[in-house]
Design a protein around this motif. Sequence first.
Motif, PDB file in Angstrom:
ATOM      1  N   GLU A   1       0.914  -1.082   0.129  1.00  0.00           N
ATOM      2  CA  GLU A   1       0.033  -0.174   0.039  1.00  0.00           C
ATOM      3  C   GLU A   1       0.904   1.260   0.029  1.00  0.00           C
ATOM      4  OE1 GLU A   1      -3.800  -1.765   2.580  1.00  0.00           O
ATOM      5  OE2 GLU A   1      -2.667  -0.032   3.434  1.00  0.00           O
ATOM      6  N   ARG A   2       0.290   2.150  -0.713  1.00  0.00           N
ATOM      7  CA  ARG A   2       1.221   3.623  -0.754  1.00  0.00           C
ATOM      8  C   ARG A   2       0.204   4.862  -0.429  1.00  0.00           C
ATOM      9  NH1 ARG A   2       5.420   5.255  -5.323  1.00  0.00           N
ATOM     10  NH2 ARG A   2       5.322   7.490  -5.103  1.00  0.00           N
ATOM     11  N   TRP A   3       0.446   5.647   0.470  1.00  0.00           N
ATOM     12  CA  TRP A   3      -0.121   6.715   0.567  1.00  0.00           C
ATOM     13  C   TRP A   3       0.919   8.196   0.331  1.00  0.00           C
ATOM     14  CZ3 TRP A   3       1.130  11.184   3.810  1.00  0.00           C
ATOM     15  CH2 TRP A   3       0.265  11.722   4.075  1.00  0.00           C
ATOM     16  N   ASP A   4       0.388   8.979  -0.590  1.00  0.00           N
ATOM     17  CA  ASP A   4       1.445  10.102  -1.017  1.00  0.00           C
ATOM     18  C   ASP A   4       0.531  11.235  -0.070  1.00  0.00           C
ATOM     19  OD1 ASP A   4       3.172   9.367  -3.524  1.00  0.00           O
ATOM     20  OD2 ASP A   4       1.509   8.116  -3.472  1.00  0.00           O
TER      21      ASP A   4
ATOM     22  N   THR B   1      -1.445  13.800  -2.484  1.00  0.00           N
ATOM     23  CA  THR B   1      -2.794  13.625  -3.106  1.00  0.00           C
ATOM     24  C   THR B   1      -3.488  13.008  -1.703  1.00  0.00           C
ATOM     25  OG1 THR B   1      -2.310  11.277  -3.532  1.00  0.00           O
ATOM     26  CG2 THR B   1      -1.743  12.797  -5.320  1.00  0.00           C
TER      27      THR B   1
ATOM     28  N   THR C   1      -3.967  10.261  -0.744  1.00  0.00           N
ATOM     29  CA  THR C   1      -4.770   8.765  -1.191  1.00  0.00           C
ATOM     30  C   THR C   1      -3.970   7.890  -0.917  1.00  0.00           C
ATOM     31  OG1 THR C   1      -3.965   9.127  -3.511  1.00  0.00           O
ATOM     32  CG2 THR C   1      -6.386  10.138  -2.849  1.00  0.00           C
TER      33      THR C   1
ATOM     34  N   ARG D   1      -2.983   3.838  -2.427  1.00  0.00           N
ATOM     35  CA  ARG D   1      -3.020   2.890  -3.739  1.00  0.00           C
ATOM     36  C   ARG D   1      -2.758   1.692  -2.975  1.00  0.00           C
ATOM     37  NH1 ARG D   1       0.515   5.138  -7.819  1.00  0.00           N
ATOM     38  NH2 ARG D   1       1.551   6.200  -6.333  1.00  0.00           N
TER      39      ARG D   1
END
Length: 284
Positions: free
Chosen positions: A102-105, A108, A110, A112
């Motif tokens: 999982e990746r949170w930026d 953004t 959000t 992914r």
Amino acid sequence: MVSSLPHPTTSAGREGLAALLARPEKAVVALDFDGTLAEIVADPEQARAHRGAVPALAALAPQVASIAVITGRPAGVAVRYGGFAGVPGLEHLVVLGHYGAERWDAVTGTVRAAAPHPGVASVRAELPGFLDGVGAWPGIWIEEKGRAVAVHTRRASDPQGAFEALKGPLADLAAHHGLVLEPGRLVLELRPPGMDKGVALTDYVRETGAGSVLYAGDDLGDIPAYAAVEKLRSDGVPGLLVCSAAEAQAVPDLAARADLTVPGPAAVVGLLAGLAEATGPAET
């Protein structure tokens, strides 16, 4: 090097720190969460980032290519427990949760995520009865981690004894469902293969084209990230390995490979603040 920065004990670590300071805009600073940015606590749901972590990260992030928090926790949980969302200055922050699945930026806000491994759902359903069948000790408990499941022995009357006794049976259970067992500090995590902090870190460094990398961690799960930095160094990317080790909680296998050992999350925050000072605009 500013006086507030500690000195690495190895030549490779000194080279890594020098590269970061010389070209911070090409550096990735990567950090574990629990035990590194947050103190280890008996209940993982009560873990929170050290009060100085977000200010230090916000001061450092604009100076470097990126800051990556790499954790076994779900990305959204780490963001919430870290207090990372909506903080000015943290636009260069990403959270790689579930070891990169999982990746949170921050830019953004959000998350992914890849598709979950079916073995995790099977283990989740089987694990309570399995632990009863092997004679689980009072105090052992299961942590639901979404894409992984963890068994904690910290609250057992004999935490280390329970940990050692459960390693073999849980490894067999993990293998039966196509998973792997990852030991940590009085925790045994069953998770999909190919998910580790080394893979996540290597992929992210390649994505960013970083010219140097710092990685800080505190536990056995951070060893793959250490190995990744060592491989990157052999490929010409300087790196600094930091061990967050409160005196009573040091992991010898990790500390032995570190270029720099600091006494726990407060000292990690101090290091981040020192790097921010060293790489920030010169005062006039």
